[in-house]
Write a protein that holds these residues in place. Structure first.
Motif, PDB file in Angstrom:
ATOM      1  N   LEU A  85       0.816  -1.207   0.000  1.00  0.00           N
ATOM      2  CA  LEU A  85       0.000   0.000   0.000  1.00  0.00           C
ATOM      3  C   LEU A  85       0.857   1.268   0.000  1.00  0.00           C
ATOM      4  O   LEU A  85       0.535   2.243  -0.665  1.00  0.00           O
ATOM      5  N   VAL A  86       1.971   1.240   0.734  1.00  0.00           N
ATOM      6  CA  VAL A  86       2.808   2.438   0.822  1.00  0.00           C
ATOM      7  C   VAL A  86       3.468   2.780  -0.510  1.00  0.00           C
ATOM      8  O   VAL A  86       3.978   3.899  -0.684  1.00  0.00           O
ATOM      9  N   ASN A  87       3.459   1.862  -1.462  1.00  0.00           N
ATOM     10  CA  ASN A  87       4.023   2.127  -2.784  1.00  0.00           C
ATOM     11  C   ASN A  87       3.016   2.784  -3.724  1.00  0.00           C
ATOM     12  O   ASN A  87       3.381   3.204  -4.823  1.00  0.00           O
ATOM     13  N   ASN A  88       1.775   2.864  -3.288  1.00  0.00           N
ATOM     14  CA  ASN A  88       0.720   3.491  -4.094  1.00  0.00           C
ATOM     15  C   ASN A  88       0.578   4.947  -3.643  1.00  0.00           C
ATOM     16  O   ASN A  88      -0.068   5.242  -2.638  1.00  0.00           O
ATOM     17  N   LYS A  89       1.189   5.860  -4.373  1.00  0.00           N
ATOM     18  CA  LYS A  89       1.206   7.255  -3.945  1.00  0.00           C
ATOM     19  C   LYS A  89      -0.181   7.888  -3.909  1.00  0.00           C
ATOM     20  O   LYS A  89      -0.429   8.840  -3.167  1.00  0.00           O
ATOM     21  N   LYS A  90      -1.106   7.371  -4.694  1.00  0.00           N
ATOM     22  CA  LYS A  90      -2.458   7.922  -4.726  1.00  0.00           C
ATOM     23  C   LYS A  90      -3.299   7.466  -3.528  1.00  0.00           C
ATOM     24  O   LYS A  90      -4.364   8.016  -3.270  1.00  0.00           O
ATOM     25  N   VAL A 146      -0.649   6.306  11.517  1.00  0.00           N
ATOM     26  CA  VAL A 146      -0.734   6.882  10.173  1.00  0.00           C
ATOM     27  C   VAL A 146       0.407   7.856   9.921  1.00  0.00           C
ATOM     28  O   VAL A 146       1.010   7.870   8.837  1.00  0.00           O
ATOM     29  N   LEU A 147       0.720   8.686  10.906  1.00  0.00           N
ATOM     30  CA  LEU A 147       1.798   9.659  10.727  1.00  0.00           C
ATOM     31  C   LEU A 147       3.147   8.971  10.550  1.00  0.00           C
ATOM     32  O   LEU A 147       4.013   9.458   9.813  1.00  0.00           O
ATOM     33  N   GLU A 148       3.342   7.839  11.196  1.00  0.00           N
ATOM     34  CA  GLU A 148       4.577   7.077  11.007  1.00  0.00           C
ATOM     35  C   GLU A 148       4.630   6.464   9.607  1.00  0.00           C
ATOM     36  O   GLU A 148       5.703   6.384   8.995  1.00  0.00           O
ATOM     37  N   LEU A 149       3.485   6.030   9.102  1.00  0.00           N
ATOM     38  CA  LEU A 149       3.429   5.467   7.756  1.00  0.00           C
ATOM     39  C   LEU A 149       3.776   6.503   6.688  1.00  0.00           C
ATOM     40  O   LEU A 149       4.383   6.172   5.665  1.00  0.00           O
ATOM     41  N   ALA A 209       5.324   6.330  -0.677  1.00  0.00           N
ATOM     42  CA  ALA A 209       5.821   6.790  -1.977  1.00  0.00           C
ATOM     43  C   ALA A 209       5.504   8.274  -2.146  1.00  0.00           C
ATOM     44  O   ALA A 209       4.448   8.747  -1.721  1.00  0.00           O
ATOM     45  N   GLU A 210       6.418   9.004  -2.760  1.00  0.00           N
ATOM     46  CA  GLU A 210       6.269  10.456  -2.899  1.00  0.00           C
ATOM     47  C   GLU A 210       5.002  10.802  -3.670  1.00  0.00           C
ATOM     48  O   GLU A 210       4.784  10.343  -4.791  1.00  0.00           O
ATOM     49  N   ILE A 211       4.168  11.623  -3.060  1.00  0.00           N
ATOM     50  CA  ILE A 211       2.882  11.974  -3.668  1.00  0.00           C
ATOM     51  C   ILE A 211       3.068  13.064  -4.714  1.00  0.00           C
ATOM     52  O   ILE A 211       4.065  13.783  -4.729  1.00  0.00           O
ATOM     53  N   ASP A 212       2.074  13.197  -5.599  1.00  0.00           N
ATOM     54  CA  ASP A 212       2.095  14.242  -6.621  1.00  0.00           C
ATOM     55  C   ASP A 212       1.768  15.596  -5.996  1.00  0.00           C
ATOM     56  O   ASP A 212       1.199  15.682  -4.899  1.00  0.00           O
ATOM     57  N   ILE A 213       2.091  16.664  -6.717  1.00  0.00           N
ATOM     58  CA  ILE A 213       1.816  18.011  -6.227  1.00  0.00           C
ATOM     59  C   ILE A 213       0.323  18.212  -6.009  1.00  0.00           C
ATOM     60  O   ILE A 213      -0.102  18.828  -5.026  1.00  0.00           O
ATOM     61  N   GLU A 214      -0.495  17.681  -6.924  1.00  0.00           N
ATOM     62  CA  GLU A 214      -1.951  17.827  -6.788  1.00  0.00           C
ATOM     63  C   GLU A 214      -2.445  17.221  -5.480  1.00  0.00           C
ATOM     64  O   GLU A 214      -3.327  17.784  -4.816  1.00  0.00           O
ATOM     65  N   VAL A 225       3.774  20.229   2.655  1.00  0.00           N
ATOM     66  CA  VAL A 225       4.720  21.309   2.334  1.00  0.00           C
ATOM     67  C   VAL A 225       6.079  20.733   1.945  1.00  0.00           C
ATOM     68  O   VAL A 225       6.745  21.232   1.029  1.00  0.00           O
ATOM     69  N   SER A 226       6.502  19.658   2.615  1.00  0.00           N
ATOM     70  CA  SER A 226       7.787  19.038   2.282  1.00  0.00           C
ATOM     71  C   SER A 226       7.797  18.533   0.847  1.00  0.00           C
ATOM     72  O   SER A 226       8.838  18.545   0.173  1.00  0.00           O
ATOM     73  N   ARG A 227       6.645  18.099   0.357  1.00  0.00           N
ATOM     74  CA  ARG A 227       6.541  17.672  -1.052  1.00  0.00           C
ATOM     75  C   ARG A 227       6.603  18.893  -1.975  1.00  0.00           C
ATOM     76  O   ARG A 227       7.254  18.849  -3.034  1.00  0.00           O
TER      77      ARG A 227
END
Length: 212
Positions: free
Chosen positions: A1-6, A26-29, A34-39, A59-61
């Motif tokens: 699941l963590v590999n699905n950025k969406k 959740v915050l630890e996960l 995976a890095e999320i998109d800007i949207e 914001v980090s993204r």
């Protein structure tokens, strides 16, 4: 699941972040997601997400976005800052606020932000971001991670800075928090950039007077 950025935004929508155990998991996960998109990052900065750890993650993204991408979404991001000005957030102890003394300048005429302090963060636990300014005094401004990020990018890029100033200025009537952000932004500009912006303001005022 963590590999699905969406999937991250959907997970956060279905999570009760007011419940300690659920929030912690959740915050630890998020850190290993995976890095999320800007949207999706912008979605996490909307009114549905009041947890400041989540907003700081978004914001980090955004920090990885180019100036061109930021310009494309800048109006939405300014609207997110406007939402912050009227909101009480949760989980402030894990957030990075910036304290800016608008009366303290360096040799270049620019403001140097201070680091956050435990006392300040404690004061923010039961107050709104805007009301926390009284803790530091009238000359100091408490700025959210999103607003501080936008200020720093707007200082570097003059085109972004112009859009940021005028977008925020149009929303700042009777909103002291937004006025503080504008003051922090203009205070940190070089003298040349600040004069250039002041010339724009004078020009707009002249146009308004001519139309009246």
């Amino acid at each position: 699941l963590v590999n699905n950025k969406k999937a991250l935004t959907k997970l956060l929508q279905s999570t009760n972040l007011t419940e300690d155990t659920e929030r912690k998991e959740v915050l630890e996960l998020m850190d290993s997601w995976a890095e999320i998109d800007i949207e999706d990052a912008i979605e996490l900065l909307g009114s549905a997400h009041r947890n400041l750890s989540v907003r700081s993650y978004a914001v980090s993204r955004l920090k990885k976005a180019s100036d061109t991408e930021l310009e494309l979404y800048l109006l939405q991001l300014v609207q997110a800052v406007c939402f912050e000005s009227a909101s009480t957030f949760s989980d402030k102890s894990n957030s990075e606020f910036t304290i800016v003394d608008i009366n303290q300048t360096n040799n270049n005429g620019m403001i140097t932000p201070k680091s956050q302090t435990p006392q300040l963060l404690n004061s923010l636990r039961s107050t709104e971001v805007s009301s926390a300014n009284s803790y530091m005094g009238q000359s100091s401004v408490v700025i959210s991670p999103l607003a501080e990020f936008l200020i720093r990018r707007a200082i570097i890029n003059s085109r972004l800075g112009n859009f940021f100033y005028w977008y925020l200025s149009s929303e700042s009537t009777d909103n002291q928090y937004l006025v503080h952000i504008l003051e922090s932004f203009t205070s940190r500009l070089t003298t040349e950039k600040r004069h250039r912006l002041e010339d724009q303001v004078k020009f707009v005022r002249t146009l308004v007077e001519l139309c009246e």
